[in-house]
Write an enzyme that holds these catalytic residues in place. Structure first.
Site, PDB file in Angstrom:
ATOM      1  CG  ASP A   1      66.756  56.941 -75.552  1.00 26.59           C
ATOM      2  OD1 ASP A   1      67.240  58.068 -75.741  1.00 26.59           O
ATOM      3  OD2 ASP A   1      65.534  56.695 -75.682  1.00 26.59           O
TER       4      ASP A   1
ATOM      5  CB  CYS B   1      65.151  69.720 -74.319  1.00 26.82           C
ATOM      6  SG  CYS B   1      65.868  68.392 -75.264  1.00 26.82           S
TER       7      CYS B   1
ATOM      8  CE  LYS C   1      60.906  57.999 -71.297  1.00 25.56           C
ATOM      9  NZ  LYS C   1      60.675  59.015 -72.328  1.00 25.56           N
ATOM     10  CG  ASN C   2      60.629  56.425 -75.338  1.00 26.71           C
ATOM     11  OD1 ASN C   2      60.196  57.207 -74.499  1.00 26.71           O
ATOM     12  ND2 ASN C   2      61.877  56.446 -75.761  1.00 26.71           N
TER      13      ASN C   2
ATOM     14  NE  ARG D   1      61.200  63.498 -68.550  1.00 25.57           N
ATOM     15  CZ  ARG D   1      62.022  63.530 -69.588  1.00 25.57           C
ATOM     16  NH1 ARG D   1      63.184  64.119 -69.487  1.00 25.57           N
ATOM     17  NH2 ARG D   1      61.677  63.022 -70.742  1.00 25.57           N
TER      18      ARG D   1
ATOM     19  NE  ARG E   1      61.914  67.369 -77.410  1.00 28.46           N
ATOM     20  CZ  ARG E   1      61.755  68.246 -78.378  1.00 28.46           C
ATOM     21  NH1 ARG E   1      61.883  69.513 -78.119  1.00 28.46           N
ATOM     22  NH2 ARG E   1      61.493  67.861 -79.601  1.00 28.46           N
TER      23      ARG E   1
ATOM     24  NE  ARG F   1      64.616  65.440 -78.248  1.00 26.16           N
ATOM     25  CZ  ARG F   1      64.361  64.578 -77.271  1.00 26.16           C
ATOM     26  NH1 ARG F   1      64.737  64.849 -76.051  1.00 26.16           N
ATOM     27  NH2 ARG F   1      63.742  63.461 -77.512  1.00 26.16           N
ATOM     28  N   PRO F   2      64.015  69.993 -83.119  1.00 24.23           N
ATOM     29  CG  PRO F   2      64.791  70.393 -85.287  1.00 24.23           C
ATOM     30  CD  PRO F   2      65.221  69.887 -83.943  1.00 24.23           C
ATOM     31  CB  VAL F   3      58.311  69.469 -83.979  1.00 23.54           C
ATOM     32  CG1 VAL F   3      58.642  68.872 -82.616  1.00 23.54           C
ATOM     33  CG2 VAL F   3      57.899  70.921 -83.837  1.00 23.54           C
ATOM     34  CG  ASP F   4      62.133  70.124 -89.231  1.00 26.63           C
ATOM     35  OD1 ASP F   4      62.479  69.686 -88.112  1.00 26.63           O
ATOM     36  OD2 ASP F   4      62.717  69.824 -90.280  1.00 26.63           O
ATOM     37  CD  GLN F   5      61.663  66.246 -91.543  1.00 23.88           C
ATOM     38  OE1 GLN F   5      61.184  65.501 -92.396  1.00 23.88           O
ATOM     39  NE2 GLN F   5      62.272  67.379 -91.855  1.00 23.88           N
TER      40      GLN F   5
ATOM     41  CB  ILE G   1      70.540  60.509 -82.319  1.00 26.23           C
ATOM     42  CG1 ILE G   1      70.808  59.092 -82.818  1.00 26.23           C
ATOM     43  CG2 ILE G   1      69.046  60.871 -82.401  1.00 26.23           C
ATOM     44  CD1 ILE G   1      70.199  58.733 -84.155  1.00 26.23           C
TER      45      ILE G   1
HETATM   46  C1  UD1 Z   1      62.397  59.548 -79.393  1.00 30.64           C
HETATM   47  C2  UD1 Z   1      62.442  58.975 -78.001  1.00 30.64           C
HETATM   48  C3  UD1 Z   1      63.770  59.329 -77.325  1.00 30.64           C
HETATM   49  C4  UD1 Z   1      64.947  58.905 -78.203  1.00 30.64           C
HETATM   50  C5  UD1 Z   1      64.789  59.423 -79.630  1.00 30.64           C
HETATM   51  C6  UD1 Z   1      65.846  58.890 -80.572  1.00 30.64           C
HETATM   52  C7  UD1 Z   1      60.092  58.998 -77.393  1.00 30.64           C
HETATM   53  C8  UD1 Z   1      59.020  59.586 -76.540  1.00 30.64           C
HETATM   54  N1  UD1 Z   1      61.332  59.521 -77.250  1.00 30.64           N
HETATM   55  O1  UD1 Z   1      62.464  60.966 -79.265  1.00 30.64           O
HETATM   56  O2  UD1 Z   1      63.829  58.660 -76.070  1.00 30.64           O
HETATM   57  O3  UD1 Z   1      66.142  59.411 -77.664  1.00 30.64           O
HETATM   58  O4  UD1 Z   1      63.502  59.059 -80.154  1.00 30.64           O
HETATM   59  O5  UD1 Z   1      65.832  57.506 -80.582  1.00 30.64           O
HETATM   60  O6  UD1 Z   1      59.867  58.077 -78.138  1.00 30.64           O
HETATM   61  N2  UD1 Z   1      64.437  65.911 -85.616  1.00 30.64           N
HETATM   62  C9  UD1 Z   1      64.317  66.973 -86.488  1.00 30.64           C
HETATM   63  N3  UD1 Z   1      63.066  67.356 -86.898  1.00 30.64           N
HETATM   64  C10 UD1 Z   1      61.934  66.738 -86.465  1.00 30.64           C
HETATM   65  C11 UD1 Z   1      62.057  65.647 -85.578  1.00 30.64           C
HETATM   66  C12 UD1 Z   1      63.324  65.263 -85.166  1.00 30.64           C
HETATM   67  O7  UD1 Z   1      65.314  67.555 -86.893  1.00 30.64           O
HETATM   68  O8  UD1 Z   1      60.838  67.129 -86.865  1.00 30.64           O
HETATM   69  C13 UD1 Z   1      65.764  65.462 -85.171  1.00 30.64           C
HETATM   70  C14 UD1 Z   1      65.987  65.587 -83.669  1.00 30.64           C
HETATM   71  O9  UD1 Z   1      66.408  66.880 -83.320  1.00 30.64           O
HETATM   72  C15 UD1 Z   1      67.047  64.542 -83.431  1.00 30.64           C
HETATM   73  C16 UD1 Z   1      66.690  63.435 -84.447  1.00 30.64           C
HETATM   74  O10 UD1 Z   1      65.861  64.076 -85.406  1.00 30.64           O
HETATM   75  O11 UD1 Z   1      68.310  65.050 -83.719  1.00 30.64           O
HETATM   76  C17 UD1 Z   1      65.941  62.261 -83.876  1.00 30.64           C
HETATM   77  O12 UD1 Z   1      64.877  62.720 -83.084  1.00 30.64           O
HETATM   78  P1  UD1 Z   1      63.514  61.918 -82.889  1.00 30.64           P
HETATM   79  O13 UD1 Z   1      63.652  60.523 -83.380  1.00 30.64           O
HETATM   80  O14 UD1 Z   1      62.397  62.741 -83.406  1.00 30.64           O
HETATM   81  O15 UD1 Z   1      63.412  61.892 -81.301  1.00 30.64           O
HETATM   82  P2  UD1 Z   1      62.082  61.890 -80.495  1.00 30.64           P
HETATM   83  O16 UD1 Z   1      61.034  61.228 -81.305  1.00 30.64           O
HETATM   84  O17 UD1 Z   1      61.817  63.252 -79.940  1.00 30.64           O
END
Ligand code: UD1
Length: 427
Positions: free
Chosen positions: A309, A121, A26-27, A401, A97, A126-130, A331
């Site tokens: 996961d 969620c 899936k991922n 899902r 997401r 799970r922010p997207v700032d990066q 994580i």
């Molecule tokens: C992906 C996987 C998910 C898995 C996760 C961690 C997909 C579709 N999903 O989710 O199944 O559980 O990796 O292995 O591939 N974070 C920030 N800022 C950001 C981005 C992330 O603070 O901009 C934090 C998140 O809140 C979290 C950590 O970084 O605590 C890791 O998240 P991330 O690796 O981004 O997870 P996803 O890519 O959403």
């Protein structure tokens, strides 16, 4: 909309035995199908799992103007000749997401993207700032308007980006955006997950110039355009690990085909530590368990360490293991919600912050439980399989899902499992 309440009913106590195949990841499939946005040509993707998240992503892509054709559901032809709509609406993003993966490729190809902010969620903020920080470094102008990320860039340019933390979809978004940027992009502290490598391999087959995927420094030299290709998605390492954990917990003997043991080193190590006998071949894994598992202490961390996961599934395994285990989730801040449900099945677990201390008992009791997120659902299925009596799992749309035909595969392995209720509707 029609409201139905599908549930899974499991009669516990049967060891899993037999052979099944593992589906596409899936991922990996999610970012790979998004890569279609980077080219006008047709992208053919094979080994796509039939899952709710994939359906959601295909609908989103269709809404942006991508033509999608799928003769048999695991092979999908995508053609993004003309992009007509650059928005991913809240209604879709809130159910999945990973929709954030449209941001990088839409911006790089069309010069604009409007993606709903995912919000919090179940498992954390799970922010997207990066993602935003990286695209800004590449020259994008980004603002948050009415809950949407609005990004504009006539032409992205290469940049050196040092990620503050390891993010999987963040790395994937920036890698996709960088393929069409002017100049060279260096992503440091990149995620090393196998799904990042799979996406990079697909992009390279499309003509991208990427080096270092799988290491923590990825270098992308931008090219003017990408072309179509045919790509086969890697096997799902989390589905593989889930069935292995289930077989280990039920003292089973299973043979998994079409998978790849090299993706699961940390998980296989832990299963061996619990007493399982594991054999692996080119594309298969066999696990045999002949006694009660030993408890397994673990700590989640980015790849190649133990995957977050798989944490919930190992929690269930520890519930019936011999000894006391400590599981630390590093994580996500709120990814121990399955603990409350497992306790309803008589599990002995104490939570302190991000750590759970699990004292194994010989058997769980079947109970009515509720799935709270995708992998938590899988942990409840494993708990149901080892429990005495009947377990009824509610809110199983989470499971749909991410696990293709889970009850069919479990039935094939001799589990007593039944789905009751109507088709799933996510909410
Ligand atoms: C992906 C996987 C998910 C898995 C996760 C961690 C997909 C579709 N999903 O989710 O199944 O559980 O990796 O292995 O591939 N974070 C920030 N800022 C950001 C981005 C992330 O603070 O901009 C934090 C998140 O809140 C979290 C950590 O970084 O605590 C890791 O998240 P991330 O690796 O981004 O997870 P996803 O890519 O959403």
């Amino acid at each position: 909309m029609h409201k139905s309440k599908p549930k899974l009913i499991i009669q516990g106590g049967n060891p899993l035995r037999g052979e099944i195949h593992i589906s596409g990841a899936k991922n990996a499939a999610l970012p790979v199908i998004c890569a279609t946005l980077l080219t006008r040509d047709t992208l053919k993707v094979n080994n796509v799992p039939r899952l709710m998240d994939i359906t959601t992503m295909l609908i989103l892509l269709e809404q942006t103007g991508v033509n999608i054709h799928s003769e048999n559901q695991s092979e999908v032809l995508l053609s993004a000749e003309n992009l007509t709509n650059l928005t991913a609406p809240y209604e879709m993003v809130k159910t999945m997401r990973a929709a954030i993966l449209l941001l990088g490729p839409l911006l790089a190809r069309a010069g604009e993207a409007n993606i709903s902010l995912p919000g919090g969620c179940a498992i954390g903020m799970r922010p997207v700032d990066q993602h935003i920080k990286g695209l800004e470094a590449m020259g994008a102008e980004i603002s948050i308007q009415h809950g949407y990320i609005h990004a504009v860039a006539k032409k992205l340019h290469g940049a050196r980006i040092i990620m503050d933390l390891v993010t999987v979809t963040g790395t994937e978004n920036l890698m996709m955006a960088a393929t069409l940027a002017q100049g060279t992009t260096i992503i440091e502290n990149a995620a090393r997950e196998p799904e990042v490598i799979d996406l990079a391999n697909c992009l390279i087959a499309m003509g991208a110039k990427i080096k270092g995927a799988g290491s923590d420094i990825i270098t992308v030299e931008g090219v003017p355009a990408l072309r179509g290709t045919e790509y086969t998605v890697m096997p799902d390492r989390i589905e593989t690990g889930t069935f292995l954990a289930a077989a280990c917990a039920t003292t089973g003997d299973i043979f998994l085909k079409e998978t790849d043991a090299r993706l699961l080193d940390a998980v296989l190590d832990k299963l061996t530590e619990s007493g399982a006998k594991i054999k692996t071949g080119n594309n298969w894994i066999q696990l045999k368990m002949t006694k009660r598992p030993k408890s397994i202490t673990l700590r989640t961390a980015p790849y190649p360490a133990f995957p977050t996961d798989m944490q919930a599934q190992f929690m269930s395994l520890n519930c019936i293991a011999d000894g006391t285990a400590v599981i630390t989730e590093t994580i996500f801040e709120n990814r121990l919600m399955h603990v409350q449900e497992l306790k309803r099945m008589n599990a002995d677990i104490k939570v302190e912050g991000h750590t759970a201390i699990i004292r194994g008992i010989p058997q769980l009791d079947g109970a009515n439980v509720m799935a709270t997120d995708l992998r938590a659902s899988a942990s409840l299925v494993i708990a149901g399989l080892v429990a005495q009596g009947e377990t009824v799992i509610d809110r199983i749309y989470h499971l749909d899902r991410g696990y293709e035909s889970i009850e069919d595969k479990l039935l094939q392995l001799g589990a007593k499992i039944e789905r009751v209720g109507q088709a799933d509707i996510p909410n």
